[in-house]
Design a protein around this motif. Structure first.
Motif, PDB file in Angstrom:
ATOM      1  N   TRP A 142      56.924  -7.941  22.221  1.00 58.23           N
ATOM      2  CA  TRP A 142      57.762  -7.669  23.401  1.00 58.23           C
ATOM      3  C   TRP A 142      58.224  -8.968  24.073  1.00 58.23           C
ATOM      4  O   TRP A 142      59.418  -9.188  24.281  1.00 58.23           O
ATOM      5  CB  TRP A 142      56.945  -6.791  24.381  1.00 58.23           C
ATOM      6  CG  TRP A 142      57.553  -6.600  25.726  1.00 58.23           C
ATOM      7  CD1 TRP A 142      58.884  -6.504  26.033  1.00 58.23           C
ATOM      8  CD2 TRP A 142      56.844  -6.487  26.969  1.00 58.23           C
ATOM      9  NE1 TRP A 142      59.041  -6.337  27.389  1.00 58.23           N
ATOM     10  CE2 TRP A 142      57.821  -6.325  27.982  1.00 58.23           C
ATOM     11  CE3 TRP A 142      55.495  -6.489  27.317  1.00 58.23           C
ATOM     12  CZ2 TRP A 142      57.482  -6.167  29.322  1.00 58.23           C
ATOM     13  CZ3 TRP A 142      55.149  -6.334  28.652  1.00 58.23           C
ATOM     14  CH2 TRP A 142      56.132  -6.174  29.645  1.00 58.23           C
ATOM     15  N   ARG A 179      61.205  -4.665  19.345  1.00 60.47           N
ATOM     16  CA  ARG A 179      61.017  -3.215  19.525  1.00 60.47           C
ATOM     17  C   ARG A 179      59.644  -2.765  19.072  1.00 60.47           C
ATOM     18  O   ARG A 179      59.016  -1.916  19.706  1.00 60.47           O
ATOM     19  CB  ARG A 179      62.064  -2.434  18.725  1.00 60.47           C
ATOM     20  CG  ARG A 179      63.360  -2.321  19.469  1.00 60.47           C
ATOM     21  CD  ARG A 179      64.495  -2.102  18.515  1.00 60.47           C
ATOM     22  NE  ARG A 179      65.749  -2.305  19.211  1.00 60.47           N
ATOM     23  CZ  ARG A 179      66.618  -1.336  19.462  1.00 60.47           C
ATOM     24  NH1 ARG A 179      66.376  -0.106  19.082  1.00 60.47           N
ATOM     25  NH2 ARG A 179      67.733  -1.590  20.091  1.00 60.47           N
ATOM     26  N   TYR A 182      57.212  -3.658  21.807  1.00 59.69           N
ATOM     27  CA  TYR A 182      57.307  -2.790  22.989  1.00 59.69           C
ATOM     28  C   TYR A 182      56.731  -1.413  22.663  1.00 59.69           C
ATOM     29  O   TYR A 182      56.078  -0.778  23.499  1.00 59.69           O
ATOM     30  CB  TYR A 182      58.762  -2.685  23.456  1.00 59.69           C
ATOM     31  CG  TYR A 182      58.883  -2.140  24.855  1.00 59.69           C
ATOM     32  CD1 TYR A 182      58.522  -2.917  25.950  1.00 59.69           C
ATOM     33  CD2 TYR A 182      59.342  -0.839  25.082  1.00 59.69           C
ATOM     34  CE1 TYR A 182      58.620  -2.411  27.248  1.00 59.69           C
ATOM     35  CE2 TYR A 182      59.440  -0.340  26.378  1.00 59.69           C
ATOM     36  CZ  TYR A 182      59.085  -1.128  27.456  1.00 59.69           C
ATOM     37  OH  TYR A 182      59.175  -0.630  28.737  1.00 59.69           O
ATOM     38  N   GLN A 247      65.265  -9.368  32.371  1.00 54.43           N
ATOM     39  CA  GLN A 247      65.195  -8.312  31.348  1.00 54.43           C
ATOM     40  C   GLN A 247      63.799  -7.673  31.280  1.00 54.43           C
ATOM     41  O   GLN A 247      63.662  -6.470  31.109  1.00 54.43           O
ATOM     42  CB  GLN A 247      65.538  -8.944  29.994  1.00 54.43           C
ATOM     43  CG  GLN A 247      65.306  -8.054  28.791  1.00 54.43           C
ATOM     44  CD  GLN A 247      65.663  -8.794  27.500  1.00 54.43           C
ATOM     45  OE1 GLN A 247      66.793  -9.216  27.297  1.00 54.43           O
ATOM     46  NE2 GLN A 247      64.686  -8.941  26.623  1.00 54.43           N
ATOM     47  N   SER A 248      62.761  -8.504  31.448  1.00 54.98           N
ATOM     48  CA  SER A 248      61.404  -8.010  31.180  1.00 54.98           C
ATOM     49  C   SER A 248      60.764  -7.273  32.351  1.00 54.98           C
ATOM     50  O   SER A 248      59.908  -6.412  32.134  1.00 54.98           O
ATOM     51  CB  SER A 248      60.480  -9.167  30.777  1.00 54.98           C
ATOM     52  OG  SER A 248      61.062  -9.903  29.738  1.00 54.98           O
ATOM     53  N   GLN A 251      61.248  -3.623  32.259  1.00 57.44           N
ATOM     54  CA  GLN A 251      60.515  -3.088  31.101  1.00 57.44           C
ATOM     55  C   GLN A 251      59.024  -2.964  31.439  1.00 57.44           C
ATOM     56  O   GLN A 251      58.365  -1.990  31.061  1.00 57.44           O
ATOM     57  CB  GLN A 251      60.706  -4.007  29.883  1.00 57.44           C
ATOM     58  CG  GLN A 251      62.145  -3.984  29.374  1.00 57.44           C
ATOM     59  CD  GLN A 251      62.425  -5.048  28.320  1.00 57.44           C
ATOM     60  OE1 GLN A 251      61.703  -6.040  28.195  1.00 57.44           O
ATOM     61  NE2 GLN A 251      63.488  -4.850  27.559  1.00 57.44           N
ATOM     62  N   TYR A 254      58.592   0.064  33.625  1.00 60.60           N
ATOM     63  CA  TYR A 254      58.646   1.304  32.845  1.00 60.60           C
ATOM     64  C   TYR A 254      57.292   1.584  32.171  1.00 60.60           C
ATOM     65  O   TYR A 254      56.864   2.733  32.055  1.00 60.60           O
ATOM     66  CB  TYR A 254      59.756   1.208  31.788  1.00 60.60           C
ATOM     67  CG  TYR A 254      59.973   2.487  31.037  1.00 60.60           C
ATOM     68  CD1 TYR A 254      60.667   3.553  31.616  1.00 60.60           C
ATOM     69  CD2 TYR A 254      59.465   2.643  29.743  1.00 60.60           C
ATOM     70  CE1 TYR A 254      60.838   4.745  30.931  1.00 60.60           C
ATOM     71  CE2 TYR A 254      59.641   3.830  29.046  1.00 60.60           C
ATOM     72  CZ  TYR A 254      60.332   4.878  29.648  1.00 60.60           C
ATOM     73  OH  TYR A 254      60.503   6.063  28.971  1.00 60.60           O
TER      74      TYR A 254
END
Ligand code: FAQ
Length: 331
Positions: A142, A179, A182, A247-248, A251, A254
């Motif tokens: 990730w 991906r 993550y 960006q992170s 994420q 989430y």
């Protein structure tokens, strides 16, 4: 943004009118967006900068296999193991494309590898941290591959043709790697409280080192100004680091995880996240060879190289035999 990067570097660069005739033609080609190819005239310093950056990049891909290699035999399922193996093999492939790109600049792979094994050459700071749990495979994919993509997408447009072209495939593969990382984090965060805690612990340990991957702050980056003028660097270290944070953070939200930075805060004015101070003494310590795993990483690579000597000799002997059989042998 290019002009800004040229301005912010720690070293002053020369203007067009201060350059000799060849160099000026070369610089103008770069500014027109024409790719530089191996047989084109280039300033010696451009060649050296590329050899430095591309070889460091290649070494990073190869040494970068080690933290993940540590978990192949302990992957939780057959499917996770197959995915991890494929990812690690991709990294070896990236190393090979990059060594090949460096070789177009007149250095041999043996020379580059001996500089790595002697400790003379650098590779990314990030690979000097240990991978302590399975969750680290998630955090590396990730955050580490995620950062690598942010840094490498612009390199697909850099001025040196062989490097730019190598980066296209590398970036596609890095995207799969990010991906898969993550996906591991997601599985852990949707699992038991202990699994979620493992994911949080991995994020705590990898967050700051991942931010360091982008290199020193712009004001202290010795190579940025010149690399920007040559369009090797299209964005500054700090610009790319900011992209990674922006960006992170969503994420991480989430996933239901907390980024380990008390100063992290959305700034509505700049439309970016503000974040805390990076511990540059930790980064510099690693660059001096004193990180948690520096010595171990180098000794593992040097040993693997020595143990592979018989195989390289056999390949060379076979190629020599084939050349003789086809009459192409050069004494
Ligand atoms: N680690 O003046 P700058 C990956 C050095 S690939 C160690 O800003 P520059 C895939 C720098 O070399 C990760 N050293 O330098 C993967 C320079 O020293 P020098 C690798 C660092 O070159 C994932 C000095 O500090 N990616 O992760 C680092 O303009 C998972 C001053 O710095 C690349 O190599 C660092 N983090 O900018 C694989 C991308 N940062 O050489 C396996 C290509 C800086 O003058 C598993 N490289 N230094 O003695 C670049 O974009 C640039 O070289 C930067 C540094 C941005 C890394």
């Amino acid at each position: 943004m290019y002009a800004q990067l040229v301005e912010t570097g720690a070293k002053r660069i020369r203007a067009l009118e201060e350059m000799g005739a060849d160099e000026r033609v070369f610089q103008e080609r770069i500014e027109r967006g024409v790719k530089i190819e191996p047989k084109d005239w280039m300033p010696e310093a451009y060649r050296k900068t590329l050899v430095r950056q591309i070889s460091q990049h290649a070494h990073s891909e190869i040494v970068g296999q080690l933290p993940e290699g540590n978990w192949v035999t302990r992957a939780p399922t057959l499917q996770r193991k197959a995915i991890l193996l494929a990812k690690i093999q991709d990294e070896a492939g990236h190393g090979l494309y990059l060594y090949s790109a460096a070789e177009t600049l007149g250095v041999s792979r043996d020379q580059l590898l001996s500089e790595l094994h002697s400790g003379k050459a650098k590779y990314s700071s990030i690979f000097n941290y240990p991978s302590l749990s399975w969750a680290d495979m998630g955090a590396i994919g990730w955050l580490v591959d995620g950062s690598a993509i942010i840094n490498q997408i612009p390199l697909c447009r850099c001025s040196y043709g062989p490097y730019a072209r190598a980066m296209i495939r590398v970036c596609k593969e890095e995207s799969f790697h990010a991906r898969q990382g993550y996906d591991i984090m997601l599985a852990l965060c949707n699992g038991t409280p202990q699994q979620k805690q493992m994911a949080q612990d991995a994020l705590n340990r990898w967050w700051w080192p991942a931010l360091m991957m982008f290199g020193p702050p712009d004001g202290e980056s010795v190579n940025s100004a010149q690399s920007a003028q040559w369009r090797i660097k299209l964005f500054s270290n700090d610009e790319l680091r900011q992209k990674m944070v922006d960006q992170s953070v969503p994420q991480a939200e989430y996933l239901g995880l907390t980024v380990p930075d008390a100063k992290l805060k959305w700034n509505a004015e700049t439309q970016h996240y503000d974040f805390g101070e990076i511990d540059w003494s930790e980064f510099n310590n690693i660059l001096q060879g004193n990180g948690p795993c520096n010595r171990d990483r180098l000794s593992v690579r040097a040993k693997a190289y020595e143990e592979g000597a018989w195989f390289r000799d056999a390949l060379a002997a076979y190629a020599d035999k084939q050349d003789r059989a086809s009459g192409q042998h050069v004494a």
